[in-house]
Design a protein around this motif. Structure first.
Motif, PDB file in Angstrom:
ATOM      1  N   MET A   1      28.865  51.317  33.838  1.00 51.86           N
ATOM      2  CA  MET A   1      28.589  50.616  35.048  1.00 51.86           C
ATOM      3  C   MET A   1      29.152  51.670  36.250  1.00 51.86           C
ATOM      4  SD  MET A   1      26.470  48.136  34.392  1.00 51.86           S
ATOM      5  CE  MET A   1      26.624  46.628  35.105  1.00 51.86           C
ATOM      6  N   THR A   2      29.231  52.802  36.183  1.00 54.90           N
ATOM      7  CA  THR A   2      29.725  53.717  37.255  1.00 54.90           C
ATOM      8  C   THR A   2      28.900  53.480  38.549  1.00 54.90           C
ATOM      9  OG1 THR A   2      28.602  55.418  36.202  1.00 54.90           O
ATOM     10  CG2 THR A   2      30.990  55.334  35.852  1.00 54.90           C
ATOM     11  N   GLY A   3      27.663  53.082  38.477  1.00 51.62           N
ATOM     12  CA  GLY A   3      26.865  53.168  39.553  1.00 51.62           C
ATOM     13  C   GLY A   3      27.507  51.718  40.640  1.00 51.62           C
ATOM     14  N   VAL A   4      27.704  50.742  40.025  1.00 54.24           N
ATOM     15  CA  VAL A   4      28.200  49.687  40.694  1.00 54.24           C
ATOM     16  C   VAL A   4      29.456  49.994  40.998  1.00 54.24           C
ATOM     17  CG1 VAL A   4      28.912  47.424  40.434  1.00 54.24           C
ATOM     18  CG2 VAL A   4      27.121  48.018  39.105  1.00 54.24           C
ATOM     19  N   ALA A   5      30.367  50.523  40.506  1.00 51.24           N
ATOM     20  CA  ALA A   5      31.709  51.000  40.727  1.00 51.24           C
ATOM     21  C   ALA A   5      31.663  51.972  42.006  1.00 51.24           C
ATOM     22  CB  ALA A   5      32.618  51.786  39.604  1.00 51.24           C
ATOM     23  N   GLU A   6      30.949  52.932  41.928  1.00 52.01           N
ATOM     24  CA  GLU A   6      30.657  53.787  43.095  1.00 52.01           C
ATOM     25  C   GLU A   6      30.184  53.052  44.390  1.00 52.01           C
ATOM     26  OE1 GLU A   6      28.058  57.176  42.140  1.00 52.01           O
ATOM     27  OE2 GLU A   6      29.319  57.733  40.550  1.00 52.01           O
ATOM     28  N   ALA A   7      29.231  52.137  44.099  1.00 58.04           N
ATOM     29  CA  ALA A   7      28.793  51.513  45.228  1.00 58.04           C
ATOM     30  C   ALA A   7      29.776  50.618  45.984  1.00 58.04           C
ATOM     31  CB  ALA A   7      27.583  50.769  44.886  1.00 58.04           C
ATOM     32  N   VAL A   8      30.419  49.880  45.003  1.00 61.01           N
ATOM     33  CA  VAL A   8      31.679  49.140  45.656  1.00 61.01           C
ATOM     34  C   VAL A   8      32.793  49.930  46.247  1.00 61.01           C
ATOM     35  CG1 VAL A   8      33.608  47.611  44.930  1.00 61.01           C
ATOM     36  CG2 VAL A   8      31.531  47.320  43.881  1.00 61.01           C
ATOM     37  N   ARG A   9      33.362  51.072  45.652  1.00 63.37           N
ATOM     38  CA  ARG A   9      34.095  52.033  46.227  1.00 63.37           C
ATOM     39  C   ARG A   9      33.962  52.253  47.761  1.00 63.37           C
ATOM     40  NH1 ARG A   9      34.280  56.654  42.790  1.00 63.37           N
ATOM     41  NH2 ARG A   9      34.732  55.112  40.925  1.00 63.37           N
ATOM     42  N   ALA A  10      32.646  52.534  48.029  1.00 65.46           N
ATOM     43  CA  ALA A  10      32.324  52.942  49.362  1.00 65.46           C
ATOM     44  C   ALA A  10      32.631  51.840  50.301  1.00 65.46           C
ATOM     45  CB  ALA A  10      30.773  53.271  49.386  1.00 65.46           C
ATOM     46  N   TYR A  11      32.593  50.422  49.666  1.00 66.24           N
ATOM     47  CA  TYR A  11      32.787  49.424  50.799  1.00 66.24           C
ATOM     48  C   TYR A  11      34.295  48.997  50.875  1.00 66.24           C
ATOM     49  CZ  TYR A  11      27.854  48.382  51.042  1.00 66.24           C
ATOM     50  OH  TYR A  11      26.484  48.647  51.447  1.00 66.24           O
TER      51      TYR A  11
ATOM     52  N   ALA B   5      20.184  45.857  54.576  1.00 66.89           N
ATOM     53  CA  ALA B   5      19.948  46.747  53.395  1.00 66.89           C
ATOM     54  C   ALA B   5      19.183  48.089  53.829  1.00 66.89           C
ATOM     55  CB  ALA B   5      19.273  45.810  52.436  1.00 66.89           C
ATOM     56  N   ALA B   6      18.421  48.046  54.780  1.00 68.83           N
ATOM     57  CA  ALA B   6      17.415  49.234  55.025  1.00 68.83           C
ATOM     58  C   ALA B   6      18.218  50.087  56.070  1.00 68.83           C
ATOM     59  CB  ALA B   6      16.293  48.554  55.675  1.00 68.83           C
ATOM     60  N   PRO B  13      21.922  58.272  44.954  1.00 68.81           N
ATOM     61  CA  PRO B  13      20.850  58.838  44.282  1.00 68.81           C
ATOM     62  C   PRO B  13      19.780  57.978  43.731  1.00 68.81           C
ATOM     63  CG  PRO B  13      22.817  59.179  43.059  1.00 68.81           C
ATOM     64  CD  PRO B  13      23.243  58.579  44.385  1.00 68.81           C
ATOM     65  N   ASP B  14      18.634  58.224  43.658  1.00 71.93           N
ATOM     66  CA  ASP B  14      17.550  57.236  43.224  1.00 71.93           C
ATOM     67  C   ASP B  14      17.331  57.698  41.789  1.00 71.93           C
ATOM     68  OD1 ASP B  14      15.524  55.854  42.515  1.00 71.93           O
ATOM     69  OD2 ASP B  14      13.995  56.707  44.001  1.00 71.93           O
ATOM     70  N   THR B  15      17.729  56.747  40.759  1.00 66.49           N
ATOM     71  CA  THR B  15      17.562  57.029  39.510  1.00 66.49           C
ATOM     72  C   THR B  15      16.239  56.472  38.903  1.00 66.49           C
ATOM     73  OG1 THR B  15      18.886  55.207  38.934  1.00 66.49           O
ATOM     74  CG2 THR B  15      20.153  57.259  39.056  1.00 66.49           C
ATOM     75  N   THR B  16      15.336  55.929  39.742  1.00 64.39           N
ATOM     76  CA  THR B  16      14.215  55.212  39.269  1.00 64.39           C
ATOM     77  C   THR B  16      13.106  56.172  38.993  1.00 64.39           C
ATOM     78  OG1 THR B  16      13.547  54.989  41.611  1.00 64.39           O
ATOM     79  CG2 THR B  16      14.797  53.224  40.408  1.00 64.39           C
ATOM     80  N   ASP B  17      13.254  57.544  39.068  1.00 69.58           N
ATOM     81  CA  ASP B  17      12.001  58.482  39.098  1.00 69.58           C
ATOM     82  C   ASP B  17      11.922  59.091  37.624  1.00 69.58           C
ATOM     83  OD1 ASP B  17      13.318  61.060  40.832  1.00 69.58           O
ATOM     84  OD2 ASP B  17      14.202  60.081  39.200  1.00 69.58           O
ATOM     85  N   GLY B  18      12.682  58.712  36.747  1.00 70.59           N
ATOM     86  CA  GLY B  18      12.907  59.136  35.378  1.00 70.59           C
ATOM     87  C   GLY B  18      13.244  60.826  35.253  1.00 70.59           C
ATOM     88  N   THR B  19      14.125  61.308  35.964  1.00 72.85           N
ATOM     89  CA  THR B  19      14.673  62.729  36.144  1.00 72.85           C
ATOM     90  C   THR B  19      15.316  62.985  34.804  1.00 72.85           C
ATOM     91  OG1 THR B  19      16.477  61.976  37.574  1.00 72.85           O
ATOM     92  CG2 THR B  19      14.790  62.765  38.616  1.00 72.85           C
ATOM     93  N   ASP B  20      15.496  64.342  34.507  1.00 74.00           N
ATOM     94  CA  ASP B  20      16.051  64.445  33.258  1.00 74.00           C
ATOM     95  C   ASP B  20      17.557  64.520  33.060  1.00 74.00           C
ATOM     96  OD1 ASP B  20      15.241  68.160  33.704  1.00 74.00           O
ATOM     97  OD2 ASP B  20      16.586  66.608  35.001  1.00 74.00           O
ATOM     98  N   LEU B  33      21.028  48.130  39.226  1.00 77.31           N
ATOM     99  CA  LEU B  33      21.337  46.708  39.528  1.00 77.31           C
ATOM    100  C   LEU B  33      21.735  46.977  41.192  1.00 77.31           C
ATOM    101  CD1 LEU B  33      22.137  43.911  38.720  1.00 77.31           C
ATOM    102  CD2 LEU B  33      24.786  45.043  38.505  1.00 77.31           C
ATOM    103  N   VAL B  34      22.596  47.927  41.621  1.00 70.58           N
ATOM    104  CA  VAL B  34      22.799  48.293  42.957  1.00 70.58           C
ATOM    105  C   VAL B  34      21.529  48.627  43.656  1.00 70.58           C
ATOM    106  CG1 VAL B  34      23.856  49.972  44.366  1.00 70.58           C
ATOM    107  CG2 VAL B  34      25.066  49.448  42.376  1.00 70.58           C
ATOM    108  N   ASP B  35      20.490  49.459  43.315  1.00 75.37           N
ATOM    109  CA  ASP B  35      19.410  49.518  44.050  1.00 75.37           C
ATOM    110  C   ASP B  35      18.663  48.227  44.341  1.00 75.37           C
ATOM    111  OD1 ASP B  35      19.736  52.212  44.101  1.00 75.37           O
ATOM    112  OD2 ASP B  35      18.455  52.571  42.624  1.00 75.37           O
ATOM    113  N   ARG B  36      18.687  47.439  43.335  1.00 73.74           N
ATOM    114  CA  ARG B  36      18.112  46.023  43.732  1.00 73.74           C
ATOM    115  C   ARG B  36      18.816  45.248  44.591  1.00 73.74           C
ATOM    116  NH1 ARG B  36      15.711  43.694  37.731  1.00 73.74           N
ATOM    117  NH2 ARG B  36      14.572  45.538  37.316  1.00 73.74           N
ATOM    118  N   TRP B  37      19.864  45.248  44.514  1.00 73.03           N
ATOM    119  CA  TRP B  37      20.745  44.407  45.400  1.00 73.03           C
ATOM    120  C   TRP B  37      20.747  44.895  46.666  1.00 73.03           C
ATOM    121  CZ3 TRP B  37      23.206  40.029  45.802  1.00 73.03           C
ATOM    122  CH2 TRP B  37      24.144  39.748  46.857  1.00 73.03           C
ATOM    123  N   THR B  38      21.010  46.207  46.985  1.00 67.69           N
ATOM    124  CA  THR B  38      20.707  46.659  48.298  1.00 67.69           C
ATOM    125  C   THR B  38      19.367  46.503  48.984  1.00 67.69           C
ATOM    126  OG1 THR B  38      20.401  48.810  47.317  1.00 67.69           O
ATOM    127  CG2 THR B  38      22.434  48.414  48.238  1.00 67.69           C
TER     128      THR B  38
END
Lengths: 332, 63
Positions: A1-11, B5-6, B13-20, B33-38
């Motif tokens: 869950m580093t994505g969440v950790a990174e997002a929280v760190r910015a705040y 949010a906007a 980084p957007d990870t929803t595009d299925g990059t490699d 989860l972060v993307d959905r929340w923001t």
């Protein structure tokens, strides 16, 4: 869950700044009898924001202040006695609708007729003063496709009055000898933005804070209807932006949370200890939010506001608050 | 009400595009989860946080 950790760190830096201000406010208020911690929190924010400023690294966290305010309001639902509010509900709702409708028309007439302010700036000022401050300015600005400068100009005027009324209303309430309920409803229908309304209410008394917040929520819920009315009046949007969708888009969703929490709390599901704990969380969130509110008040920005919009909003505020004061003294 | 949010304050980084890049599953779930929340309106975020806090108290007193 580093994505969440990174997002929280910015705040984190901004959250630490808000938390530091909130703790300092509590300590100062504990040390000086008669001082309200929430008012000290706003004062600390104003002091910091206008001297040191907000470090760039802290900006993301500080920008969460409105989220804390709205979450605090949701939790405030646990503190309201539903029967008491239902008993006064029709009277307060009638007052809110009358003041918003009358205030909007009056503000438009004063701004256009007396101060020669053109549209859409007149409408932005009317919406900001009559509904919910800067949020209403931005929402109505979007509906009317107003230029960024017009929105900034109107928002700065509203912010100037937010700062002034935050200090003036509690003093006036004391001088007038209003009860907590009278003051809360008066501030809730007369002042502009939600944060300063809640802050002024809690500065007066906890009961006044609850009434001010609930009354202001009722007023905020009219934003969608006013946005639709302006959209129709200006014919700025096509039929592709239907009224119901606009109503829902502008509806403050956290109001639903406030109602849900009030229903749960009044159903007896929560123990007194749990209610007290939720109250403490709500107070803590308000303290964080009010430091952020103070940080957003910039004296330099207010100096740039012109005399005409200040005059128009001042006439509106004096007239509306005088009528509202007479009404709350007569009805409540 | 206006959502923060906007406003682009937290560009990630957007990870929803299925990059490699093939991030591990928990990283992808976290970013999603972060993307959905923001992307949520601030009013919905406040509602979710508030109800979450009340739910935690309900669970706490039931234990």
């Amino acid at each position: 869950m580093t994505g969440v950790a990174e997002a929280v760190r910015a705040y984190l830096p901004g959250l630490a700044l808000l938390a530091g201000g909130a703790v300092a406010a509590t300590l100062v208020a504990d040390a000086v009898p008669g001082l309200q911690p929430l008012v000290v929190a706003v004062g600390i924010g104003v002091g910091l924001g206008n001297t040191v400023g907000i470090p760039e690294i802290a900006e993301p966290g500080v920008s969460a202040d409105k989220l804390f305010l709205e979450t605090g309001i949701v939790l405030l639902g646990a503190a309201v006695a539903v029967e008491e509010f239902l008993a006064a509900g029709p009277t307060v709702l009638g007052l809110v609708v009358a003041v918003v409708a009358g205030g909007l028309l009056f503000a438009e007439v004063v701004a256009r007729g007396l101060f020669r302010i053109g549209s859409p700036t007149s409408s932005l000022l009317a919406a900001g003063a009559s509904i919910c401050g800067v949020s209403a300015v931005v929402a109505i600005g979007r509906v009317l496709d107003a230029r960024g400068t017009a929105i900034t100009f109107a928002a700065a005027t509203i912010l100037l009055f937010d700062a002034a009324t935050l200090v003036a209303f509690p003093l006036a309430g004391e001088w007038l000898g209003l009860t907590g309920r009278q003051f809360g409803v008066w501030a809730g229908v007369s002042m502009f933005s939600t944060g300063p309304v809640a802050a002024a209410g809690f500065a007066y008394s906890p009961e006044a804070g609850q009434w001010a917040t609930v009354t202001k929520l009722a007023r905020n819920s009219l934003l969608g209807g006013v946005a639709v009315a302006y959209s129709l009046a200006y014919a700025a949007r096509s039929a592709a932006d239907p009224g119901v969708r606009r109503l829902w888009a502008e509806f403050p969703k956290f109001l639903l949370g406030f109602l849900a929490v009030a229903a749960v709390a009044n159903s007896g599901l929560l123990s007194p200890a749990a209610l007290a704990s939720i109250g403490r969380v709500s107070d803590a969130l308000f303290a964080l939010a009010f430091v952020g509110l103070g940080l957003s008040i910039r004296v330099d920005d207010m100096r740039a506001v012109g005399a005409a919009p200040v005059g128009a909003v001042l006439v509106h505020l004096l007239a509306v608050s005088a009528v509202a004061l007479a009404a709350v003294r007569w009805l409540l | 009400m206006v959502s923060d949010a906007a406003d682009g304050t937290d560009a990630r980084p957007d990870t929803t595009d299925g990059t490699d890049a093939r991030p591990d599953a928990s990283d992808a779930a976290g970013s999603s989860l972060v993307d959905r929340w923001t992307a949520l309106d601030r009013g919905w975020q406040a509602l979710a946080l508030g109800l979450g806090i009340v739910a935690a108290h309900l669970v706490g007193q039931a234990l």
